[in-house]
Design a protein around this motif. Structure first.
Motif, PDB file in Angstrom:
ATOM      1  N   ASN A   1      41.863  46.552  51.411  1.00  0.00           N
ATOM      2  CA  ASN A   1      40.543  46.223  50.889  1.00  0.00           C
ATOM      3  C   ASN A   1      40.380  46.532  49.411  1.00  0.00           C
ATOM      4  O   ASN A   1      39.473  46.008  48.768  1.00  0.00           O
ATOM      5  CB  ASN A   1      39.452  46.927  51.697  1.00  0.00           C
ATOM      6  CG  ASN A   1      39.504  48.443  51.538  1.00  0.00           C
ATOM      7  OD1 ASN A   1      40.511  48.991  51.130  1.00  0.00           O
ATOM      8  ND2 ASN A   1      38.423  49.107  51.888  1.00  0.00           N
ATOM      9  N   ILE A   2      41.215  47.372  48.820  1.00  0.00           N
ATOM     10  CA  ILE A   2      41.080  47.664  47.395  1.00  0.00           C
ATOM     11  C   ILE A   2      41.507  46.488  46.529  1.00  0.00           C
ATOM     12  O   ILE A   2      41.262  46.469  45.336  1.00  0.00           O
ATOM     13  CB  ILE A   2      41.870  48.924  46.980  1.00  0.00           C
ATOM     14  CG1 ILE A   2      43.374  48.694  47.080  1.00  0.00           C
ATOM     15  CG2 ILE A   2      41.443  50.121  47.798  1.00  0.00           C
ATOM     16  CD1 ILE A   2      44.192  49.819  46.507  1.00  0.00           C
TER      17      ILE A   2
ATOM     18  N   LYS B   1      39.266  42.099  44.969  1.00  0.00           N
ATOM     19  CA  LYS B   1      38.824  41.440  43.739  1.00  0.00           C
ATOM     20  C   LYS B   1      39.838  40.413  43.240  1.00  0.00           C
ATOM     21  O   LYS B   1      39.492  39.522  42.461  1.00  0.00           O
ATOM     22  CB  LYS B   1      38.574  42.464  42.633  1.00  0.00           C
ATOM     23  CG  LYS B   1      37.339  43.330  42.844  1.00  0.00           C
ATOM     24  CD  LYS B   1      37.055  44.193  41.617  1.00  0.00           C
ATOM     25  CE  LYS B   1      35.787  45.015  41.791  1.00  0.00           C
ATOM     26  NZ  LYS B   1      35.449  45.795  40.579  1.00  0.00           N
TER      27      LYS B   1
ATOM     28  N   ASP C   1      43.860  46.546  36.527  1.00  0.00           N
ATOM     29  CA  ASP C   1      44.309  47.120  37.794  1.00  0.00           C
ATOM     30  C   ASP C   1      43.471  46.470  38.901  1.00  0.00           C
ATOM     31  O   ASP C   1      42.546  45.693  38.623  1.00  0.00           O
ATOM     32  CB  ASP C   1      44.219  48.648  37.780  1.00  0.00           C
ATOM     33  CG  ASP C   1      42.800  49.178  37.653  1.00  0.00           C
ATOM     34  OD1 ASP C   1      41.844  48.437  37.956  1.00  0.00           O
ATOM     35  OD2 ASP C   1      42.639  50.349  37.262  1.00  0.00           O
ATOM     36  N   PRO C   2      43.769  46.735  40.163  1.00  0.00           N
ATOM     37  CA  PRO C   2      43.051  46.049  41.246  1.00  0.00           C
ATOM     38  C   PRO C   2      41.547  46.334  41.289  1.00  0.00           C
ATOM     39  O   PRO C   2      40.806  45.583  41.941  1.00  0.00           O
ATOM     40  CB  PRO C   2      43.743  46.570  42.510  1.00  0.00           C
ATOM     41  CG  PRO C   2      45.121  46.904  42.060  1.00  0.00           C
ATOM     42  CD  PRO C   2      44.943  47.481  40.687  1.00  0.00           C
ATOM     43  N   TYR C   3      41.071  47.378  40.635  1.00  0.00           N
ATOM     44  CA  TYR C   3      39.638  47.644  40.570  1.00  0.00           C
ATOM     45  C   TYR C   3      38.939  46.797  39.511  1.00  0.00           C
ATOM     46  O   TYR C   3      37.711  46.749  39.468  1.00  0.00           O
ATOM     47  CB  TYR C   3      39.380  49.126  40.271  1.00  0.00           C
ATOM     48  CG  TYR C   3      39.567  50.041  41.457  1.00  0.00           C
ATOM     49  CD1 TYR C   3      39.327  49.598  42.759  1.00  0.00           C
ATOM     50  CD2 TYR C   3      39.958  51.364  41.277  1.00  0.00           C
ATOM     51  CE1 TYR C   3      39.496  50.440  43.838  1.00  0.00           C
ATOM     52  CE2 TYR C   3      40.133  52.215  42.365  1.00  0.00           C
ATOM     53  CZ  TYR C   3      39.909  51.756  43.646  1.00  0.00           C
ATOM     54  OH  TYR C   3      40.076  52.589  44.728  1.00  0.00           O
ATOM     55  N   GLY C   4      39.717  46.177  38.631  1.00  0.00           N
ATOM     56  CA  GLY C   4      39.125  45.358  37.577  1.00  0.00           C
ATOM     57  C   GLY C   4      38.952  46.066  36.258  1.00  0.00           C
ATOM     58  O   GLY C   4      38.303  45.529  35.349  1.00  0.00           O
ATOM     59  N   ASN C   5      39.507  47.266  36.107  1.00  0.00           N
ATOM     60  CA  ASN C   5      39.503  47.916  34.795  1.00  0.00           C
ATOM     61  C   ASN C   5      40.365  47.084  33.844  1.00  0.00           C
ATOM     62  O   ASN C   5      41.487  46.702  34.195  1.00  0.00           O
ATOM     63  CB  ASN C   5      40.077  49.333  34.902  1.00  0.00           C
ATOM     64  CG  ASN C   5      39.209  50.233  35.754  1.00  0.00           C
ATOM     65  OD1 ASN C   5      37.996  50.309  35.570  1.00  0.00           O
ATOM     66  ND2 ASN C   5      39.825  50.924  36.712  1.00  0.00           N
TER      67      ASN C   5
ATOM     68  N   LEU D   1      47.241  50.684  40.652  1.00  0.00           N
ATOM     69  CA  LEU D   1      46.201  51.686  40.421  1.00  0.00           C
ATOM     70  C   LEU D   1      46.807  52.936  39.815  1.00  0.00           C
ATOM     71  O   LEU D   1      47.885  53.380  40.222  1.00  0.00           O
ATOM     72  CB  LEU D   1      45.505  52.042  41.738  1.00  0.00           C
ATOM     73  CG  LEU D   1      44.612  50.970  42.357  1.00  0.00           C
ATOM     74  CD1 LEU D   1      44.146  51.410  43.739  1.00  0.00           C
ATOM     75  CD2 LEU D   1      43.418  50.693  41.461  1.00  0.00           C
TER      76      LEU D   1
ATOM     77  N   GLY E   1      35.902  48.577  35.624  1.00  0.00           N
ATOM     78  CA  GLY E   1      35.930  47.638  36.736  1.00  0.00           C
ATOM     79  C   GLY E   1      34.588  47.396  37.399  1.00  0.00           C
ATOM     80  O   GLY E   1      34.425  46.397  38.111  1.00  0.00           O
ATOM     81  N   VAL E   2      33.620  48.281  37.177  1.00  0.00           N
ATOM     82  CA  VAL E   2      32.306  48.093  37.785  1.00  0.00           C
ATOM     83  C   VAL E   2      31.660  46.789  37.318  1.00  0.00           C
ATOM     84  O   VAL E   2      30.812  46.220  38.029  1.00  0.00           O
ATOM     85  CB  VAL E   2      31.388  49.303  37.474  1.00  0.00           C
ATOM     86  CG1 VAL E   2      31.054  49.374  35.995  1.00  0.00           C
ATOM     87  CG2 VAL E   2      30.125  49.265  38.320  1.00  0.00           C
TER      88      VAL E   2
ATOM     89  N   ASP F   1      33.699  41.333  38.973  1.00  0.00           N
ATOM     90  CA  ASP F   1      33.588  40.952  40.382  1.00  0.00           C
ATOM     91  C   ASP F   1      34.899  40.414  40.934  1.00  0.00           C
ATOM     92  O   ASP F   1      35.259  40.711  42.078  1.00  0.00           O
ATOM     93  CB  ASP F   1      32.486  39.896  40.547  1.00  0.00           C
ATOM     94  CG  ASP F   1      31.112  40.447  40.199  1.00  0.00           C
ATOM     95  OD1 ASP F   1      30.540  41.160  41.031  1.00  0.00           O
ATOM     96  OD2 ASP F   1      30.630  40.165  39.082  1.00  0.00           O
TER      97      ASP F   1
END
Length: 230
Positions: A3-4, A7, A164-168, A199, A211-212, A215
């Motif tokens: 799930n990480i 994005k 990275d996978p969080y979108g940073n 990550l 990354g916040v 989307d």
């Protein structure tokens, strides 16, 4: 763990969020820093009647200019369109409305939109009818200012060097330009990236866009991102 990576999507999935008549804000300066894969996806989908917000109209065959030159925009908010003669002709012919905003003011309007500020005050261009148009004016401490409304969009599209996978996001030198501001000002922001790293690979103090604000992440053409599931 899977799930990480939610994005990270392909260009086909990204295009599901685009439609006729929408407002798109784009990063870039003369095409540098504008996401090429997303631009091509917009053209392939054939959406039209767009309102485009960004620094300029690119060149006829570079950056957002590819969208403008094919007559897909009904309006553009930019600091200049001089690098794209087709944009100038569309404006002259009444086929595309152009709202000009001084470059620094344009950047501040985008920043205000991302920060949730409804407008900024400025005295830049007070004697220029092209800049002032029908904008509101107000008096503050005895001085007159233009009310420059904040800018937001239904979708912001940006281009980054790494994610990275969080979108940073990390940008590549001058390709950073307006991208960090644009990333904050969209109801949805889609980042096209040249490289997706695991990550923890990015140093916290080198991250420009957290990354916040992102989307979805679209790998740029030719990027291998299957490592995420290996």
């Amino acid at each position: 763990m899977e799930n990480i990576f939610h994005k990270i999507i392909n260009i086909e999935a990204a295009m599901e969020h685009f439609y006729d008549g929408m407002t798109i804000m784009f990063g870039g300066f003369g095409g540098i820093g504008t996401p090429p894969t997303i631009i091509d996806g917009i053209l392939e989908k054939g959406i039209k009647d767009l309102t485009l917000i960004g620094n300029d109209s690119g060149f006829p065959h570079i950056g957002i200019g590819k969208v403008v030159s094919r007559g897909k925009a009904k309006k553009m908010i930019a600091s200049h369109i001089g690098s794209n003669p087709i944009a100038g002709q569309l404006m002259t012919d009444g086929k595309m409305k152009v709202e000009f905003s001084p470059q620094g003011i344009l950047a501040e309007r985008i920043r205000a939109g991302g920060a949730g500020i409804p407008a900024i005050l400025s005295d830049i261009g007070m004697d220029n009818d092209i800049v002032t148009g029908d904008k509101q004016r107000c008096i503050l401490n005895g001085k007159e200012y233009l009310v420059e409304t904040a800018l937001t969009a239904e979708i912001s599209i940006v281009f980054a060097k790494k994610a990275d996978p969080y979108g940073n996001l990390i940008y590549d030198k001058s390709a950073r330009n307006t991208n960090p501001l644009v990333a904050m000002a969209g109801d949805m922001t889609i980042a096209e990236v040249e490289e997706i790293v695991p990550l923890g690979s990015l140093e916290p103090d080198e991250i420009i866009t957290p990354g916040v604000f992102i989307d979805y992440i679209v790998p740029s053409k030719g990027v291998n991102w299957k490592w995420a599931w290996e």
